[in-house]
Design an enzyme around this catalytic site. Structure first.
Site, PDB file in Angstrom:
ATOM      1  N   SER A 393       0.774  -1.187  -0.053  1.00 54.73           N
ATOM      2  CA  SER A 393      -0.056  -0.058   0.136  1.00 54.73           C
ATOM      3  C   SER A 393       0.903   1.330  -0.013  1.00 54.73           C
ATOM      4  O   SER A 393       0.776   2.165  -0.833  1.00 54.73           O
ATOM      5  CB  SER A 393      -0.939  -0.018   1.089  1.00 54.73           C
ATOM      6  OG  SER A 393      -1.656  -0.926   1.077  1.00 54.73           O
ATOM      7  N   ASP A 440       8.206   1.640   6.797  1.00 44.24           N
ATOM      8  CA  ASP A 440       8.012   1.281   5.178  1.00 44.24           C
ATOM      9  C   ASP A 440       8.012   2.653   4.362  1.00 44.24           C
ATOM     10  O   ASP A 440       8.689   2.528   3.086  1.00 44.24           O
ATOM     11  CB  ASP A 440       6.606   0.663   5.111  1.00 44.24           C
ATOM     12  CG  ASP A 440       6.356  -0.603   5.918  1.00 44.24           C
ATOM     13  OD1 ASP A 440       7.483  -1.168   6.529  1.00 44.24           O
ATOM     14  OD2 ASP A 440       5.378  -1.118   5.770  1.00 44.24           O
TER      15      ASP A 440
END
Length: 630
Positions: A393, A440
């Site tokens: 994502s 991330d």
């Protein structure tokens, strides 16, 4: 709000050189006021400004102030352009020596028309590059900031800051901390140039009379000197327009031609902008996860095996293209819909594009960056396995952000690299309610192998952690295994965040231990001690298992960990679960390990580290064009 257009200057250099030009190219422009000279595409400069002002009912009235010499020209222009002739004010001056000065002209309009309202002031003889900027954004930002507003732009390398009003702008509040009118070398390093494009609150209007009373010399009655004074009297905010400006009041014919051709070329480049594709890579959390969301430390590696890429291209309407696999709108049957929805849920990538666009527009509004009115089409593709904790994502969000920055010519001054991970995280947490940490987003912005320190003191003082890029070659050979068909249903959520917020000692101590393991792993990488790194990776998972419990981790995940360790390999989660990474130093055992994973139905591959390209400047507006002015 009232708009006042200033065109009363007496600069004669350009007018005189047009008279003396023998080429015949400008014979029809002899005596024409500067604001009525051709701008980009042959359209008169003032026409561009009037088009920008005369839209969406932003202003109650618009006034134009000129000198006595050129009054008739503007009267004729007003008749043709549906501008009220009675709103043209003649300041009575006929020579440079009896001019009122730009601030004096503004004062004349205010007194003559008895204005008691907010005011936008703009120089009508100012060339500008991008004619698609949205005046409404300027007005809305001004009203929200509740202070005065000065428009600025990033100067081209060829422009001399000594000929401009230069501003220094606070990156947090966008308040103009210093204003230098035509600074001498060494006074400031800023390349942010203010132009005669200001918004003033009606409460500030009386300062104009006060300033004029204290500065009787016409040489001091220009906006540069007034603004230099005003920033010390009240809050003046800055708003950046991603376009260049050039006031032609004091330039000659050669400079006028040069800037006209330059802005025309820039506009053609903008119109012919090719599609742009940006790729962001999956990542593995090598050490320290999940402490990135709890003021810990981590080491992460971007991997070339898996990626997400986003493509942007200009279009008439703003279009977000659904992905045929990830955002299905057609199904073979009701049973097919049920099976896909049960396995993958309802959350494809389209929502990530939309949320990033929304947050990007919001960020630009809050930071005082006026975006041009240009539409685009966004589409994406990805091969990152879903629901296995490889940051799929955030990869889409990161790639989308890069595309938007490229399309709108934003640079690292507008959105600093160190702040981009937080932007990406905010898209996911604020807009989509995805529970996540910074790791991330940092690795997908910085790429390569990165050591990250998220200590609370750092986040509080500088707004971001410390991110140190390490040599990718320091990473050992690693394998990655993941569940072939993960499901979005049946997952058990942990209470670690709640316990952390409540000051649970076990959770706080564990996060400190994760940070300590990360520092030790950095040492092991830098010394090439892969055996030590193996032990640290195992300790990372064991601590996580102790803290979260087997019910949260899941039986398939624990099976992959045990299977990897069965062959003498280290094994830990690279993310939130669904995948396992490890270091196996025995090549024969590694072959057996791979076969065992395949036999049990897991997907396994060798990790291919992504090596970042050499850094390039994101300061698009500062690149020197080959045909630019010199």
């Amino acid at each position: 709000m009232i708009c006042i257009i200033l065109v009363a200057g007496h600069g004669l250099i350009l007018e005189d050189e047009i008279k003396l030009d023998t080429s015949g190219a400008y014979c029809n422009l002899i005596g024409v006021p500067k604001a009525l000279l051709p701008g980009v595409g042959g359209k008169r400069i003032l026409d561009f400004w009037w088009d920008a002002i005369n839209t969406r009912q932003l202003f109650n009235e618009a006034y134009l102030v000129t000198n006595a010499n050129k009054y008739k020209h503007y009267e004729r222009w007003a008749t043709a352009q549906d501008f009220p002739v009675e709103n043209i004010i003649n300041d009575g001056s006929t020579t440079p020596t009896d001019r009122l000065g730009s601030v004096g002209d503004l004062d004349l309009v205010l007194r003559n028309k008895k204005i008691n309202d907010d005011v936008l002031v703009v120089a009508g003889d100012m060339l500008f590059q991008d004619h698609n900027f949205d005046m409404a954004q300027v007005i809305h930002y001004f009203k929200r900031k509740k202070g005065e507003l000065a428009i600025y732009y990033e100067m081209e390398p060829s422009e001399n800051s000594a000929s401009r009003g230069i501003v220094e702008v606070c990156s947090t509040t966008n308040r103009i901390t210093k204003f230098f009118e035509k600074p001498t070398p060494g006074m400031t390093t800023s390349r942010q140039a203010s132009v005669v494009f200001y918004c003033f609150r009606k409460e500030t209007i009386p300062t104009i009379g006060s300033y004029l009373a204290a500065h009787p010399s016409v040489e001091e009655r220009n906006f540069g000197m007034y603004m230099e004074w005003l920033v010390n009297e009240t809050d003046v905010y800055g708003m950046k327009l991603p376009t260049g400006f050039q006031l032609i009041g004091s330039v000659g014919l050669a400079d006028y031609e040069k800037w006209l051709h330059y802005f025309s070329d820039k506009q053609l480049q903008q119109q012919g902008k090719e599609q742009y594709t940006k790729r962001a890579y999956a990542r593995i959390g090598l050490m320290g996860n999940p402490s990135d969301g709890f003021n810990g430390k981590t080491i992460s590696l971007s991997i070339a095996n898996f990626w997400a890429e986003v493509t942007i291209i200009e279009s008439n309407n703003l279009v977000l293209v659904p992905h045929p696999l990830n955002d299905p709108t057609e199904f073979g049957s009701l049973g097919d819909l049920h099976g896909i929805s049960r396995k993958e849920g309802y959350l494809g990538g389209l929502r990530l594009l939309q949320a990033t666009c929304k947050k990007f527009y919001q960020y630009c509004n809050e930071q005082g960056i006026a975006l041009p009115k240009r539409n685009f089409t966004l589409k994406y593709d990805t091969n990152i396995p879903r629901q296995v904790g490889l940051a799929g994502s955030s990869a889409i969000v990161t790639a989308t952000l890069n595309c938007l920055m490229h399309f709108f010519d934003l640079n690292y001054t507008d959105l600093p690299k160190a702040r981009q991970p937080q932007f990406v995280l905010d898209v996911e947490t604020d807009e989509l309610f995805i529970n996540a940490g910074l790791q991330d987003r940092v690795i997908q912005v910085y790429e390569g192998l990165v050591y990250m320190d998220f200590t609370k003191e750092l986040l509080d003082t500088q707004g971001h952690g410390n991110y140190v890029s390490l040599d990718v070659s320091l990473a050992p050979p690693m394998w990655l295994a993941f569940i072939r068909n993960p499901s979005d249903s049946g997952k058990i959520h942990s209470n670690i965040r709640e316990r952390w917020n409540n000051g649970d000692e076990e959770v706080i101590t564990a996060m400190q231990q994760f940070a300590s393991l990360t520092d030790q792993a950095k040492e092991a990488l830098e010394t090439g001690d892969f055996s030590r790194l193996q032990g640290l990776m195992n300790a990372n998972f064991d601590l996580r298992r102790q803290l979260y419990g087997d019910d949260i981790l899941g039986s398939e995940n624990i099976r992959m960990i045990n299977l990897g360790r069965q062959f003498g390999s280290s094994a830990k989660f690279p993310g939130s679960g669904g995948a396992v990474i490890g270091v196996c130093l025995d090549t024969n055992k590694l072959k057996e390990l791979k076969a065992a994973f395949q036999e049990e139905g897991f997907v396994i591959c060798d990790i291919i580290p992504h090596i970042p390209s050499p850094p390039t400047s994101r300061r698009h507006s500062l690149k020197t064009p080959t045909n630019g002015p010199s």
